[in-house]
Structures are given as structure tokens and as C-alpha cells.
Design a protein around this motif. Structure first.
Motif, PDB file in Angstrom:
ATOM      1  N   UNK A 167       0.827  -1.211   0.000  1.00 28.62           N
ATOM      2  CA  UNK A 167       0.000   0.000   0.000  1.00 28.62           C
ATOM      3  C   UNK A 167       0.859   1.258   0.000  1.00 28.62           C
ATOM      4  N   UNK A 168       1.973   1.214   0.725  1.00 26.40           N
ATOM      5  CA  UNK A 168       2.839   2.402   0.794  1.00 26.40           C
ATOM      6  C   UNK A 168       3.503   2.695  -0.549  1.00 26.40           C
ATOM      7  N   UNK A 169       3.633   1.675  -1.396  1.00 29.49           N
ATOM      8  CA  UNK A 169       4.229   1.878  -2.724  1.00 29.49           C
ATOM      9  C   UNK A 169       3.165   2.121  -3.800  1.00 29.49           C
ATOM     10  N   UNK A 170       1.883   2.100  -3.404  1.00 29.83           N
ATOM     11  CA  UNK A 170       0.810   2.334  -4.377  1.00 29.83           C
ATOM     12  C   UNK A 170       0.500   1.134  -5.253  1.00 29.83           C
ATOM     13  N   UNK A 171       0.848  -0.060  -4.781  1.00 33.31           N
ATOM     14  CA  UNK A 171       0.649  -1.267  -5.593  1.00 33.31           C
ATOM     15  C   UNK A 171      -0.820  -1.491  -5.965  1.00 33.31           C
ATOM     16  N   UNK A 172      -1.741  -0.993  -5.135  1.00 36.87           N
ATOM     17  CA  UNK A 172      -3.153  -1.181  -5.442  1.00 36.87           C
ATOM     18  C   UNK A 172      -3.528  -0.539  -6.782  1.00 36.87           C
ATOM     19  N   UNK A 173      -2.838   0.518  -7.158  1.00 34.57           N
ATOM     20  CA  UNK A 173      -3.154   1.208  -8.411  1.00 34.57           C
ATOM     21  C   UNK A 173      -2.695   0.430  -9.634  1.00 34.57           C
ATOM     22  N   UNK A 174      -1.812  -0.544  -9.435  1.00 34.21           N
ATOM     23  CA  UNK A 174      -1.325  -1.370 -10.541  1.00 34.21           C
ATOM     24  C   UNK A 174      -2.140  -2.641 -10.724  1.00 34.21           C
ATOM     25  N   UNK A 175      -3.009  -2.947  -9.753  1.00 36.74           N
ATOM     26  CA  UNK A 175      -3.786  -4.184  -9.798  1.00 36.74           C
ATOM     27  C   UNK A 175      -4.870  -4.097 -10.875  1.00 36.74           C
ATOM     28  N   UNK A 176      -5.026  -5.155 -11.624  1.00 32.86           N
ATOM     29  CA  UNK A 176      -6.025  -5.211 -12.687  1.00 32.86           C
ATOM     30  C   UNK A 176      -7.117  -6.212 -12.340  1.00 32.86           C
ATOM     31  N   UNK A 177      -8.343  -5.882 -12.737  1.00 32.34           N
ATOM     32  CA  UNK A 177      -9.422  -6.862 -12.684  1.00 32.34           C
ATOM     33  C   UNK A 177      -9.915  -7.085 -14.112  1.00 32.34           C
ATOM     34  N   UNK A 178     -10.902  -7.953 -14.276  1.00 35.56           N
ATOM     35  CA  UNK A 178     -11.399  -8.258 -15.619  1.00 35.56           C
ATOM     36  C   UNK A 178     -11.938  -6.995 -16.277  1.00 35.56           C
ATOM     37  N   UNK A 179     -12.582  -6.119 -15.499  1.00 27.16           N
ATOM     38  CA  UNK A 179     -13.075  -4.845 -16.041  1.00 27.16           C
ATOM     39  C   UNK A 179     -11.944  -4.050 -16.693  1.00 27.16           C
ATOM     40  N   UNK A 180     -10.821  -3.895 -15.992  1.00 30.00           N
ATOM     41  CA  UNK A 180      -9.715  -3.107 -16.544  1.00 30.00           C
ATOM     42  C   UNK A 180      -9.058  -3.836 -17.708  1.00 30.00           C
ATOM     43  N   UNK A 181      -9.081  -5.166 -17.690  1.00 27.35           N
ATOM     44  CA  UNK A 181      -8.560  -5.954 -18.819  1.00 27.35           C
ATOM     45  C   UNK A 181      -9.407  -5.710 -20.068  1.00 27.35           C
ATOM     46  N   UNK A 182     -10.724  -5.595 -19.896  1.00 33.77           N
ATOM     47  CA  UNK A 182     -11.591  -5.315 -21.042  1.00 33.77           C
ATOM     48  C   UNK A 182     -11.299  -3.942 -21.625  1.00 33.77           C
ATOM     49  N   UNK A 183     -10.962  -2.974 -20.745  1.00 32.73           N
ATOM     50  CA  UNK A 183     -10.610  -1.633 -21.217  1.00 32.73           C
ATOM     51  C   UNK A 183      -9.281  -1.636 -21.964  1.00 32.73           C
ATOM     52  N   UNK A 184      -8.355  -2.475 -21.523  1.00 33.14           N
ATOM     53  CA  UNK A 184      -7.026  -2.556 -22.126  1.00 33.14           C
ATOM     54  C   UNK A 184      -6.553  -4.006 -22.058  1.00 33.14           C
ATOM     55  N   UNK A 185      -6.741  -4.770 -23.139  1.00 26.69           N
ATOM     56  CA  UNK A 185      -6.411  -6.205 -23.120  1.00 26.69           C
ATOM     57  C   UNK A 185      -4.947  -6.529 -22.823  1.00 26.69           C
ATOM     58  N   UNK A 186      -4.060  -5.536 -22.867  1.00 22.84           N
ATOM     59  CA  UNK A 186      -2.654  -5.818 -22.546  1.00 22.84           C
ATOM     60  C   UNK A 186      -2.439  -5.937 -21.037  1.00 22.84           C
ATOM     61  N   UNK A 187      -3.442  -5.572 -20.236  1.00 18.37           N
ATOM     62  CA  UNK A 187      -3.307  -5.650 -18.777  1.00 18.37           C
ATOM     63  C   UNK A 187      -3.638  -7.066 -18.304  1.00 18.37           C
ATOM     64  N   UNK A 188      -2.676  -7.753 -17.693  1.00 18.05           N
ATOM     65  CA  UNK A 188      -2.967  -9.099 -17.177  1.00 18.05           C
ATOM     66  C   UNK A 188      -3.900  -9.008 -15.967  1.00 18.05           C
ATOM     67  N   UNK A 189      -4.785  -9.988 -15.818  1.00 17.98           N
ATOM     68  CA  UNK A 189      -5.686  -9.949 -14.657  1.00 17.98           C
ATOM     69  C   UNK A 189      -5.776 -11.288 -13.949  1.00 17.98           C
ATOM     70  N   UNK A 190      -5.568 -12.387 -14.649  1.00 12.13           N
ATOM     71  CA  UNK A 190      -5.636 -13.685 -13.970  1.00 12.13           C
ATOM     72  C   UNK A 190      -4.304 -14.018 -13.330  1.00 12.13           C
ATOM     73  N   UNK A 191      -3.253 -13.959 -14.101  1.00 12.95           N
ATOM     74  CA  UNK A 191      -1.952 -14.404 -13.616  1.00 12.95           C
ATOM     75  C   UNK A 191      -1.001 -13.234 -13.348  1.00 12.95           C
ATOM     76  N   UNK A 192      -1.562 -12.127 -12.838  1.00 11.63           N
ATOM     77  CA  UNK A 192      -0.702 -10.996 -12.503  1.00 11.63           C
ATOM     78  C   UNK A 192       0.070 -11.277 -11.225  1.00 11.63           C
ATOM     79  N   UNK A 193       1.229 -10.720 -11.141  1.00 14.03           N
ATOM     80  CA  UNK A 193       2.087 -10.911  -9.971  1.00 14.03           C
ATOM     81  C   UNK A 193       2.120  -9.630  -9.148  1.00 14.03           C
ATOM     82  N   UNK A 194       2.046  -9.770  -7.845  1.00 19.63           N
ATOM     83  CA  UNK A 194       2.196  -8.623  -6.965  1.00 19.63           C
ATOM     84  C   UNK A 194       3.684  -8.272  -6.902  1.00 19.63           C
TER      85      UNK A 194
END
Length: 197
Positions: A167-194
Motif C-alpha cells: 500500500x505504501x508503494x501504491x501497488x493497489x493502483x497497478x492491480x487489474x481486474x477483468x473490467x480493466x482488462x476489457x478496457x485494455x487487453x494488454x493488462x494481465x488480470x488472472x496471472x498478474x504478480x504482486x
């Protein structure tokens, strides 16, 4: 079978941090996702949380498309869908909504130990003694809350410390869900790494 004094649901640190980051990314919206893992000796082991959506989850075709992709992922990783997680939009709403119950029932029909995890959005500062989660299991036709002792977070202190760092590094802003994947298919959402922290 699990003994009475053993946890019935074990969450990996990655799964816990992913679902919490999803909530932190969208604090004024409902969020939801799929829990993936294994069932062994009557215990649910949640290995991964897969973020689905923020806002309303009402479009059945989108849910179906997402579920097909999650099923494909499970087939390649030798895991199954073991549950569903959700956080309600309203901060003081601690009830499972209709959608959560219905999606949970669908997952339960595929895995009879499937659970629904409701994030307690009145307390978004989890501790070892209070993970800010309510876990429900289907008993008959009713979703019943499990006692806190039935839920275990793997390496709880280290996981909670890593959540604070993420949270202190803002990692939440990098997290993708299926909604954001639909907006930009280059964003991984299933197998993303923290990020490593």
C-alpha cells in the motif's frame, strides 16, 4: 476431515493481499473476484484471488466470459474455483448481497466446500486477530458465517507487513481486474504478480 480446532479455510498471503488491494483500489465501489485453490482433507486452501470487477456485477455475458478464462487457468494449474470474494459498496453494509449468494451457489455446485468471503469494509486495517474478513459456507440453502477460528492466513504477520508495504508503494493502483482488462487487453488480470516488497 478437518478437526474442530483446525482452520477450515486457509488463505495464502498472495490471495489475501490481492483481494485487499482490489478493495483499496476501489474504496467507493463494490468489488468482487474468484478464489482459486485446492480442497484437501475437507479444508479449502485458497492459493490465488482473481479480481473480476469493481462496481456492479450484473452483466451475465461478461461474467460468463471471465469464468471461461478462469476455468482455463485452473485447468493449466491443477487448481479449482474454491470460492468468491466481495466487498459491498456501502461501508456499513455487512450482508451478503443477492449476487454474492447466487455466484457462491454456482461455485458450490461445482465444489461443495466453496466459500464466500465478504471483506469487512468497516475495518480496512486487518490484524492477525481480525483479518477484516467474514467467511461464509453454505449450510442447506443458507450461507452461514464461519467462526474466525475457522479461517487462517498463511504467515499472517509477514503477509500483513507486506500488505502495508504494498500500500505504501501504491501497488493497489497497478492491480487489474477483468473490467480493466476489457478496457485494455494488454493488462494481465488472472496471472498478474504482486510486486516484491
Amino acid at each position: 476431515a478437518a478437526r474442530r480446532d483446525e482452520a477450515m479455510v486457509a488463505l495464502s498471503g498472495e490471495a489475501f493481499n490481492t483481494l485487499m488491494l482490489h478493495c483499496y483500489k476501489h474504496p467507493a465501489q463494490a468489488v468482487n473476484g474468484v478464489l482459486v485453490g485446492k480442497v484437501e482433507d475437507g479444508k479449502v486452501h485458497v492459493v490465488k484471488a482473481v479480481p473480476l470487477a469493481h462496481g456492479l456485477l450484473g452483466l451475465a455475458p461478461m461474467l460468463e466470459a471471465a469464468m471461461l478464462l478462469v476455468d482455463e487457468y485452473c485447468a493449466t494449474t491443477d487448481m479449482v474455483i474454491v470460492g468468491y470474494y466481495t466487498a459491498n459498496e456501502r461501508q456499513n453494509d455487512g450482508e451478503l448481497n443477492h449476487v454474492a449468494r447466487k455466484v457462491g451457489e454456482r461455485f458450490h455446485s461445482r465444489c461443495n466446500q466453496a466459500v464466500v468471503v465478504l471483506v469487512d469494509n468497516t475495518n480496512m486495517k486487518p490484524t492477525v486477530d481480525n483479518l477484516s474478513l467474514r467467511v461464509f459456507a453454505l449450510s442447506g440453502n443458507v450461507w452461514q458465517p464461519l467462526p474466525g477460528s475457522a479461517v487462517k492466513l498463511d504467515a499472517a504477520e509477514a503477509t500483513l507487513a507486506s500488505l502495508t508495504k504494498l500500500l505504501s508503494t501504491g501497488a493497489q493502483h497497478q492491480l487489474n481486474d477483468f473490467d480493466s482488462h476489457l478496457d485494455d487487453p494488454s493488462r494481465p488480470w488472472i496471472d498478474q504478480r504482486l510486486p516484491n516488497v
